[in-house]
Design an enzyme around this catalytic site. Sequence first.
Site, PDB file in Angstrom:
ATOM      1  N   LYS A  66       0.761  -1.324  -0.223  1.00  0.00           N
ATOM      2  CA  LYS A  66       0.057   0.029   0.083  1.00  0.00           C
ATOM      3  C   LYS A  66       0.837   1.414  -0.096  1.00  0.00           C
ATOM      4  O   LYS A  66       1.102   2.666  -1.009  1.00  0.00           O
ATOM      5  CB  LYS A  66      -1.290  -0.104   1.438  1.00  0.00           C
ATOM      6  CG  LYS A  66      -2.051  -0.622   0.985  1.00  0.00           C
ATOM      7  CD  LYS A  66      -2.945  -1.832   2.500  1.00  0.00           C
ATOM      8  CE  LYS A  66      -4.298  -2.001   1.958  1.00  0.00           C
ATOM      9  NZ  LYS A  66      -5.025  -2.341   3.422  1.00  0.00           N
ATOM     10  N   ASP A 102      -9.312   2.676   2.873  1.00  0.00           N
ATOM     11  CA  ASP A 102      -9.526   1.832   3.796  1.00  0.00           C
ATOM     12  C   ASP A 102     -10.165   2.439   5.635  1.00  0.00           C
ATOM     13  O   ASP A 102     -10.548   2.485   6.293  1.00  0.00           O
ATOM     14  CB  ASP A 102      -8.109   1.268   4.377  1.00  0.00           C
ATOM     15  CG  ASP A 102      -7.568  -0.025   4.088  1.00  0.00           C
ATOM     16  OD1 ASP A 102      -8.568  -0.246   3.370  1.00  0.00           O
ATOM     17  OD2 ASP A 102      -6.325   0.306   3.742  1.00  0.00           O
TER      18      ASP A 102
END
Length: 323
Positions: A66, A102
């Site tokens: 990420k 997220d």
Amino acid sequence: MTKRVVLIGHPVAHSLSGAMQQAAFDDQGIDATYELWDRPPIGLADAVNELRSDDFLGANVTIPHKERMVPLVDRLTEDAHITGAVNTITKEGKRLIGHNTDVPGFRVALDKLVGKQKMPRLAVVLGAGGGARAVVHGLIVEGFQRIIVFNRHLHRAEALVKHFGRSAAHMELRAMPWHESIIEAELAKTKVLINATSIGLTSDETPVAGELMPPELLVLDLIYNRTRFLREAEAAGATVLDGELMLLHQGAAAFTLWTGKPAPLELMQKKLHEARAGGLRSAEGEPAGDNGSAGPTDGAAGATDGTAGPAAEGEPSGAAASD
Ligand code: NDP
């Protein structure tokens, strides 16, 4: 032409996200396939360049890529920029746009964990990877005034704190070394404890023993399963929640970004449950064992505080909250 969406991670085998996203595409009449790409860090740049071809609608990004994805895309949305982490990619022509879903996923989970109580102001976060960055940003946006980040490699927690610099200027965001006595002292002062490490993902280990946890903590594990961390927290009197709701809502937000349509949340949650029952692991690598999802449960009372509500809200369906 059938479009492609890929999950890029290492490992990505047996993805739960695949089951959830493919069902959503089919249900909404989107002609697209969701594929799993297991790419080690050395293969990441090539994988990203492949996405530029017209076949691709976008991608998800998972452990451990990420943060590495940030310099590889052409533009970052605000959440991706602020966190320094990308978990979803969309396209504008051949240009790649990095998002971080997220963050909204975490905020749904936090709301669920806190329930009707006043939003707390103090939190301890374990871990300093991509997931932890979304957590810290979510906590800052919720108005937390003190966030302590513990990480095995302290320099990574320090880099996280430095990254948030300006957005955390009004509050106390600190990195601390991973020593049991320091963690215990901080837990005594805090209200919310979040595991954003991958400890417990593939083995029955916990980053922090339950005996270090004071009663009445609110405890979230980003890992999807009912981990040892959650079981020990519950035994210590905490209210606990696992990562399922975050997984569902980050996935739903990604679906909407790729397709422009609202996500069929109930269907996606049903598919998550079916995939877990089938023994699959999630895209993030969470074991999908039969321990069931956790709560939130009120450890003091030893029972879930939720009833069998709408799947879209992620309500548990019973005391054991099993799927
Ligand atoms: P990263 O690879 O970016 O970070 C991993 C983190 O775990 C780092 O803080 C790392 O510490 C720590 N860690 C790993 N192994 C150990 C160990 N043996 N001992 C101590 N610390 C360890 O992963 P992500 O941040 O993307 O994901 C972290 C976890 O969060 C995963 O379990 C993932 O499944 C979950 N997650 C769940 C989501 C959901 O939707 N439910 C969303 C995002 C993440 P160090 O830096 O010292 O190596």
